[in-house]
Design an enzyme around this catalytic site. Structure first.
Site, PDB file in Angstrom:
ATOM      1  N   SER A   1       7.296   1.123 -51.086  1.00 20.01           N
ATOM      2  CA  SER A   1       7.028   0.962 -52.511  1.00 20.01           C
ATOM      3  C   SER A   1       6.316   2.184 -53.071  1.00 20.01           C
ATOM      4  CB  SER A   1       6.127  -0.266 -52.699  1.00 20.01           C
ATOM      5  OG  SER A   1       5.599  -0.287 -53.997  1.00 20.01           O
TER       6      SER A   1
ATOM      7  N   TYR B   1      -1.843  -5.169 -50.431  1.00 19.96           N
ATOM      8  CA  TYR B   1      -0.377  -5.111 -50.361  1.00 19.96           C
ATOM      9  C   TYR B   1       0.078  -3.662 -50.158  1.00 19.96           C
ATOM     10  CZ  TYR B   1       4.389  -4.646 -52.095  1.00 19.96           C
ATOM     11  OH  TYR B   1       5.716  -4.301 -52.222  1.00 19.96           O
TER      12      TYR B   1
ATOM     13  N   LYS C   1       2.105  -1.537 -46.871  1.00 21.17           N
ATOM     14  CA  LYS C   1       3.280  -0.646 -46.944  1.00 21.17           C
ATOM     15  C   LYS C   1       2.927   0.716 -46.349  1.00 21.17           C
ATOM     16  CE  LYS C   1       6.103  -3.501 -48.950  1.00 21.17           C
ATOM     17  NZ  LYS C   1       7.155  -4.099 -48.129  1.00 21.17           N
TER      18      LYS C   1
HETATM   19  P1  NAD Z   1      11.172 -11.419 -52.339  1.00 20.71           P
HETATM   20  O1  NAD Z   1       9.906 -12.168 -52.155  1.00 20.71           O
HETATM   21  O2  NAD Z   1      12.193 -11.950 -53.281  1.00 20.71           O
HETATM   22  O3  NAD Z   1      11.877 -11.174 -50.914  1.00 20.71           O
HETATM   23  C1  NAD Z   1      11.139 -11.122 -49.704  1.00 20.71           C
HETATM   24  C2  NAD Z   1      11.753 -12.139 -48.773  1.00 20.71           C
HETATM   25  O4  NAD Z   1      11.065 -12.091 -47.515  1.00 20.71           O
HETATM   26  C3  NAD Z   1      11.625 -13.579 -49.279  1.00 20.71           C
HETATM   27  O5  NAD Z   1      12.903 -14.186 -49.245  1.00 20.71           O
HETATM   28  C4  NAD Z   1      10.668 -14.248 -48.298  1.00 20.71           C
HETATM   29  O6  NAD Z   1      10.929 -15.612 -48.142  1.00 20.71           O
HETATM   30  C5  NAD Z   1      10.898 -13.415 -47.048  1.00 20.71           C
HETATM   31  N1  NAD Z   1       9.794 -13.400 -46.080  1.00 20.71           N
HETATM   32  C6  NAD Z   1       8.493 -13.069 -46.289  1.00 20.71           C
HETATM   33  N2  NAD Z   1       7.797 -13.170 -45.133  1.00 20.71           N
HETATM   34  C7  NAD Z   1       8.685 -13.544 -44.175  1.00 20.71           C
HETATM   35  C8  NAD Z   1       8.577 -13.804 -42.789  1.00 20.71           C
HETATM   36  N3  NAD Z   1       7.388 -13.719 -42.151  1.00 20.71           N
HETATM   37  N4  NAD Z   1       9.684 -14.157 -42.102  1.00 20.71           N
HETATM   38  C9  NAD Z   1      10.885 -14.273 -42.741  1.00 20.71           C
HETATM   39  N5  NAD Z   1      11.036 -14.038 -44.053  1.00 20.71           N
HETATM   40  C10 NAD Z   1       9.956 -13.682 -44.768  1.00 20.71           C
HETATM   41  O7  NAD Z   1      10.766  -9.915 -52.757  1.00 20.71           O
HETATM   42  P2  NAD Z   1      11.666  -8.700 -53.245  1.00 20.71           P
HETATM   43  O8  NAD Z   1      11.199  -8.338 -54.609  1.00 20.71           O
HETATM   44  O9  NAD Z   1      13.082  -8.951 -53.002  1.00 20.71           O
HETATM   45  O10 NAD Z   1      11.109  -7.579 -52.256  1.00 20.71           O
HETATM   46  C11 NAD Z   1      11.744  -7.276 -51.023  1.00 20.71           C
HETATM   47  C12 NAD Z   1      10.919  -6.214 -50.320  1.00 20.71           C
HETATM   48  O11 NAD Z   1      10.782  -5.067 -51.176  1.00 20.71           O
HETATM   49  C13 NAD Z   1       9.480  -6.664 -49.988  1.00 20.71           C
HETATM   50  O12 NAD Z   1       9.109  -6.110 -48.749  1.00 20.71           O
HETATM   51  C14 NAD Z   1       8.672  -6.045 -51.108  1.00 20.71           C
HETATM   52  O13 NAD Z   1       7.345  -5.796 -50.721  1.00 20.71           O
HETATM   53  C15 NAD Z   1       9.428  -4.739 -51.349  1.00 20.71           C
HETATM   54  N6  NAD Z   1       9.235  -4.183 -52.695  1.00 20.71           N
HETATM   55  C16 NAD Z   1       9.484  -4.957 -53.796  1.00 20.71           C
HETATM   56  C17 NAD Z   1       9.279  -4.435 -55.072  1.00 20.71           C
HETATM   57  C18 NAD Z   1       9.503  -5.265 -56.307  1.00 20.71           C
HETATM   58  O14 NAD Z   1       9.023  -4.891 -57.374  1.00 20.71           O
HETATM   59  N7  NAD Z   1      10.227  -6.368 -56.242  1.00 20.71           N
HETATM   60  C19 NAD Z   1       8.830  -3.108 -55.217  1.00 20.71           C
HETATM   61  C20 NAD Z   1       8.600  -2.346 -54.076  1.00 20.71           C
HETATM   62  C21 NAD Z   1       8.814  -2.894 -52.816  1.00 20.71           C
END
Ligand code: NAD
Ligand code: UDP
Length: 338
Positions: free
Chosen positions: A124, A149, A153
């Protein structure tokens, strides 16, 4: 390639999954549904006309992960699984460090045990902390994150860098996402936050849907053109395509590369509100509120490395993002629960 998507039922993963399938790859999903639901992957199958094996498991469960690697021939992994709410990470730091670090360590140990050494990781822009200058380049020094958080990362990037140094056969791409918004143009998959959204676009779409009554604009006295915070918003479908390119890159190279996925253009909170109102013909009542602690004035990418190494660049406009975000929300007023 056969690609395992950890956290594969989530917002970014479902959009990526569709792009992977369209590019001719096979996808396998593992998710514990802590922040998602099975319906999301079902809709990916519906849209693609393909079947996607899904495992309900925690990625930090080594036995469950071994089973997935035994039952499938996996060529590469995209590691999306993680907890991602900044404010919650401040209140529950141990839960965030435990979940985000444990999933990564278990995943890498399982991959190594099964001889799989290609990994794309969801990092991120938050790892840049409070930037001295924008646009942000991958080689800029990270002076420190502003919340647990972000530190998870940051730490995971370091761990994966060390894995590559220790074993030159590994290929890791650390994708630093900027601000993903929007939804697939079908309106069948999209972002479905639990409770009141923390992020700007889902908050706006819920105001538009009448679920919330107005948008609080967090600060109008920043050193930006209109005083409100500036971010690099990227359409989630462009982001999904970026992962396909990163998987192709990981198949041809070894070592660890950090790559920004952003558009390179910064928009303010008021730019987003006005564009959303114009393309969707809906008024979004706004009130100016105090700055949100930990927010930076402006954050946007230098996306040139992604273009150079991956041949990728964003193609969707802010209008597309606002239209598609509302299309998803209006077709699914209660998210996947409708
Ligand atoms: P999201 O919460 O929709 O997706 C994350 C998924 O991981 C969820 O389906 C959740 O159920 C699953 N999960 C979490 N812990 C778990 C575990 N221990 N075992 C199995 N599954 C698990 O979030 P997103 O927005 O799709 O983000 C996906 C990734 O991208 C994340 O790592 C997030 O930190 C990163 N990210 C997101 C953003 C954003 O703005 N959405 C920005 C930068 C980075
Ligand atoms: N923002 C806002 N009201 C909200 C949510 C967000 O004014 O209800 C602003 C926030 O201050 C920032 C921008 O919108 O300037 C993007 O915030 P978001 O939480 O979506 O992303 P991040 O701050 O993590 O980049």
């Amino acid at each position: 390639m056969n690609i395992l998507l950890t956290g594969g039922a989530g917002y970014i993963a479902t959009h990526t999954c569709l792009e992977l399938l369209a590019a001719g790859h096979e996808a396998i999903v593992v998710d514990n549904y802590v922040n998602s639901c099975p319906e999301a992957v079902r809709r990916v199958e519906e849209l693609s006309g393909r079947s996607v094996p899904v495992y309900e498991a925690d990625v930090s469960d080594r036995a469950a992960m071994d089973r997935i690697f035994e039952e499938n021939r996996i060529d590469a992994v995209i590691h999306f699984a993680g907890l991602k709410a900044v404010g919650e990470s401040v209140r529950q730091p141990l839960r965030y460090y435990r979940n985000n670090l444990d999933t990564t360590l278990t995943l890498c140990e399982t991959m190594a045990a099964h001889g799989v050494k290609r990994l794309v990781f969801s990092s991120s822009a938050t790892v840049y902390g409070v930037p001295d200058e924008v646009p942000l380049r991958e080689d800029m020094f990270c002076k420190g994150c502003t919340n647990p958080y972000g530190w998870t990362k940051y730490m995971i990037e370091k761990i994966l860098g060390s894995v590559c140094e220790a074993d030159p056969e590994w290929s890791v791409v650390l994708l630093r996402y900027f601000n993903p918004i929007g939804a697939h143009e079908s309106g069948r998959i999209g972002e479905d936050p639990a409770g009141i959204p923390n992020n700007l676009m889902p908050f706006i779409t819920q105001v538009a849907a009448g679920r919330l009554d107005h948008l609080n604009v967090f600060g109008n006295d920043y050193d930006t053109p209109d005083g409100t915070g500036v971010r690099d918003y990227i359409h989630v479908v462009d982001l999904g395509r970026g992962h396909v390119c990163a998987c192709d890159y990981a198949a041809k190279h070894t070592g660890c590369e950090i790559i920004n996925l952003g558009t390179g253009v910064g928009y303010s909170v008021l730019d987003i509100v006005r564009t959303f109102e114009r393309v969707n013909g809906i008024r979004i009542p706004c009130e100016i509120a105090p700055r949100r602690p930990g927010d930076v004035a402006a954050c946007y990418a230098d996306p040139s490395k992604a273009k150079r190494l991956l041949g990728w660049e964003a193609t969707h406009t802010l209008e597309d993002m606002c239209r598609d975000a509302w299309h998803w929300q209006s077709m699914n007023p209660m998210g996947y629960r409708t």
